[in-house]
Design a protein around this motif. Sequence first.
Motif, PDB file in Angstrom:
ATOM      1  N   ARG A  31       0.832  -1.209   0.000  1.00  0.00           N
ATOM      2  CA  ARG A  31       0.000   0.000   0.000  1.00  0.00           C
ATOM      3  C   ARG A  31       0.861   1.253   0.000  1.00  0.00           C
ATOM      4  O   ARG A  31       0.535   2.239  -0.660  1.00  0.00           O
ATOM      5  CB  ARG A  31      -0.944  -0.010   1.198  1.00  0.00           C
ATOM      6  CG  ARG A  31      -2.012  -1.093   1.058  1.00  0.00           C
ATOM      7  CD  ARG A  31      -2.994  -1.060   2.175  1.00  0.00           C
ATOM      8  NE  ARG A  31      -3.773   0.170   2.073  1.00  0.00           N
ATOM      9  CZ  ARG A  31      -4.591   0.610   3.015  1.00  0.00           C
ATOM     10  NH1 ARG A  31      -4.747  -0.085   4.116  1.00  0.00           N
ATOM     11  NH2 ARG A  31      -5.269   1.719   2.844  1.00  0.00           N
ATOM     12  N   CYS A  34       2.150   1.753  -3.511  1.00  0.00           N
ATOM     13  CA  CYS A  34       1.078   2.270  -4.372  1.00  0.00           C
ATOM     14  C   CYS A  34       0.821   3.749  -4.091  1.00  0.00           C
ATOM     15  O   CYS A  34       0.614   4.529  -5.023  1.00  0.00           O
ATOM     16  CB  CYS A  34      -0.196   1.458  -4.171  1.00  0.00           C
ATOM     17  SG  CYS A  34      -0.079  -0.223  -4.801  1.00  0.00           S
ATOM     18  N   ALA A  35       0.832   4.134  -2.835  1.00  0.00           N
ATOM     19  CA  ALA A  35       0.599   5.535  -2.483  1.00  0.00           C
ATOM     20  C   ALA A  35       1.701   6.425  -3.052  1.00  0.00           C
ATOM     21  O   ALA A  35       1.435   7.539  -3.509  1.00  0.00           O
ATOM     22  CB  ALA A  35       0.527   5.687  -0.962  1.00  0.00           C
ATOM     23  N   ARG A  36       2.932   5.938  -3.061  1.00  0.00           N
ATOM     24  CA  ARG A  36       4.029   6.726  -3.630  1.00  0.00           C
ATOM     25  C   ARG A  36       3.929   6.814  -5.146  1.00  0.00           C
ATOM     26  O   ARG A  36       4.403   7.776  -5.745  1.00  0.00           O
ATOM     27  CB  ARG A  36       5.374   6.119  -3.220  1.00  0.00           C
ATOM     28  CG  ARG A  36       5.753   6.431  -1.786  1.00  0.00           C
ATOM     29  CD  ARG A  36       7.171   6.004  -1.473  1.00  0.00           C
ATOM     30  NE  ARG A  36       7.332   4.545  -1.489  1.00  0.00           N
ATOM     31  CZ  ARG A  36       6.987   3.721  -0.515  1.00  0.00           C
ATOM     32  NH1 ARG A  36       6.435   4.215   0.581  1.00  0.00           N
ATOM     33  NH2 ARG A  36       7.180   2.429  -0.605  1.00  0.00           N
ATOM     34  N   MET A  37       3.311   5.834  -5.798  1.00  0.00           N
ATOM     35  CA  MET A  37       3.210   5.837  -7.256  1.00  0.00           C
ATOM     36  C   MET A  37       1.989   6.604  -7.761  1.00  0.00           C
ATOM     37  O   MET A  37       1.922   6.964  -8.927  1.00  0.00           O
ATOM     38  CB  MET A  37       3.142   4.397  -7.778  1.00  0.00           C
ATOM     39  CG  MET A  37       4.451   3.651  -7.675  1.00  0.00           C
ATOM     40  SD  MET A  37       5.813   4.457  -8.531  1.00  0.00           S
ATOM     41  CE  MET A  37       5.246   4.421 -10.204  1.00  0.00           C
ATOM     42  N   THR A  38       1.027   6.865  -6.898  1.00  0.00           N
ATOM     43  CA  THR A  38      -0.215   7.518  -7.305  1.00  0.00           C
ATOM     44  C   THR A  38      -0.006   8.804  -8.104  1.00  0.00           C
ATOM     45  O   THR A  38      -0.681   9.002  -9.115  1.00  0.00           O
ATOM     46  CB  THR A  38      -1.106   7.783  -6.076  1.00  0.00           C
ATOM     47  OG1 THR A  38      -1.397   6.534  -5.471  1.00  0.00           O
ATOM     48  CG2 THR A  38      -2.393   8.465  -6.446  1.00  0.00           C
ATOM     49  N   PRO A  39       0.919   9.695  -7.715  1.00  0.00           N
ATOM     50  CA  PRO A  39       1.086  10.911  -8.515  1.00  0.00           C
ATOM     51  C   PRO A  39       1.538  10.647  -9.951  1.00  0.00           C
ATOM     52  O   PRO A  39       1.372  11.493 -10.820  1.00  0.00           O
ATOM     53  CB  PRO A  39       2.162  11.697  -7.759  1.00  0.00           C
ATOM     54  CG  PRO A  39       2.172  11.139  -6.383  1.00  0.00           C
ATOM     55  CD  PRO A  39       1.744   9.720  -6.510  1.00  0.00           C
ATOM     56  N   HIS A  40       2.090   9.481 -10.225  1.00  0.00           N
ATOM     57  CA  HIS A  40       2.577   9.167 -11.568  1.00  0.00           C
ATOM     58  C   HIS A  40       1.492   8.601 -12.471  1.00  0.00           C
ATOM     59  O   HIS A  40       1.707   8.421 -13.665  1.00  0.00           O
ATOM     60  CB  HIS A  40       3.733   8.159 -11.484  1.00  0.00           C
ATOM     61  CG  HIS A  40       4.882   8.654 -10.667  1.00  0.00           C
ATOM     62  ND1 HIS A  40       5.775   9.597 -11.127  1.00  0.00           N
ATOM     63  CD2 HIS A  40       5.258   8.361  -9.404  1.00  0.00           C
ATOM     64  CE1 HIS A  40       6.666   9.849 -10.188  1.00  0.00           C
ATOM     65  NE2 HIS A  40       6.378   9.104  -9.132  1.00  0.00           N
ATOM     66  N   TRP A  41       0.347   8.267 -11.915  1.00  0.00           N
ATOM     67  CA  TRP A  41      -0.742   7.667 -12.691  1.00  0.00           C
ATOM     68  C   TRP A  41      -1.799   8.715 -12.980  1.00  0.00           C
ATOM     69  O   TRP A  41      -2.266   9.408 -12.087  1.00  0.00           O
ATOM     70  CB  TRP A  41      -1.394   6.519 -11.923  1.00  0.00           C
ATOM     71  CG  TRP A  41      -0.479   5.371 -11.660  1.00  0.00           C
ATOM     72  CD1 TRP A  41       0.554   4.941 -12.430  1.00  0.00           C
ATOM     73  CD2 TRP A  41      -0.524   4.504 -10.530  1.00  0.00           C
ATOM     74  NE1 TRP A  41       1.147   3.857 -11.855  1.00  0.00           N
ATOM     75  CE2 TRP A  41       0.514   3.564 -10.687  1.00  0.00           C
ATOM     76  CE3 TRP A  41      -1.323   4.416  -9.411  1.00  0.00           C
ATOM     77  CZ2 TRP A  41       0.749   2.565  -9.771  1.00  0.00           C
ATOM     78  CZ3 TRP A  41      -1.082   3.416  -8.494  1.00  0.00           C
ATOM     79  CH2 TRP A  41      -0.054   2.501  -8.686  1.00  0.00           C
ATOM     80  N   ALA A  43      -5.625   9.359 -14.307  1.00  0.00           N
ATOM     81  CA  ALA A  43      -6.899   8.681 -14.549  1.00  0.00           C
ATOM     82  C   ALA A  43      -7.438   9.123 -15.906  1.00  0.00           C
ATOM     83  O   ALA A  43      -7.431  10.315 -16.221  1.00  0.00           O
ATOM     84  CB  ALA A  43      -7.893   9.021 -13.454  1.00  0.00           C
TER      85      ALA A  43
END
Length: 78
Positions: A31, A34-41, A43
């Motif tokens: 988790r 994933c939280a660290r990667m969120t800014p790179h994704w 929607a």
Amino acid sequence: MTNLKAYAPAPAPSSTAGLAGDLDGGLASLRGDCARMTPHWAAPERSVSRPVPLSLLHGVTVPATSARLLEAMPEYGN
């Protein structure tokens, strides 16, 4: 032709959860990753899907055994 590129071996798992190379960090580590990667994704824009006309569905075959299997399942056939 031979590929002569050499790559370094994967890092050994560390004993501290949450560090890079830790393959058994558990759900909390996953988790966090994933939280660290969120800014790179990004929607995608929300799009409304429309049903496909039956005239465009052709060439699809279902084996009789599969059809009978689904027919016997209460969620699908009955």
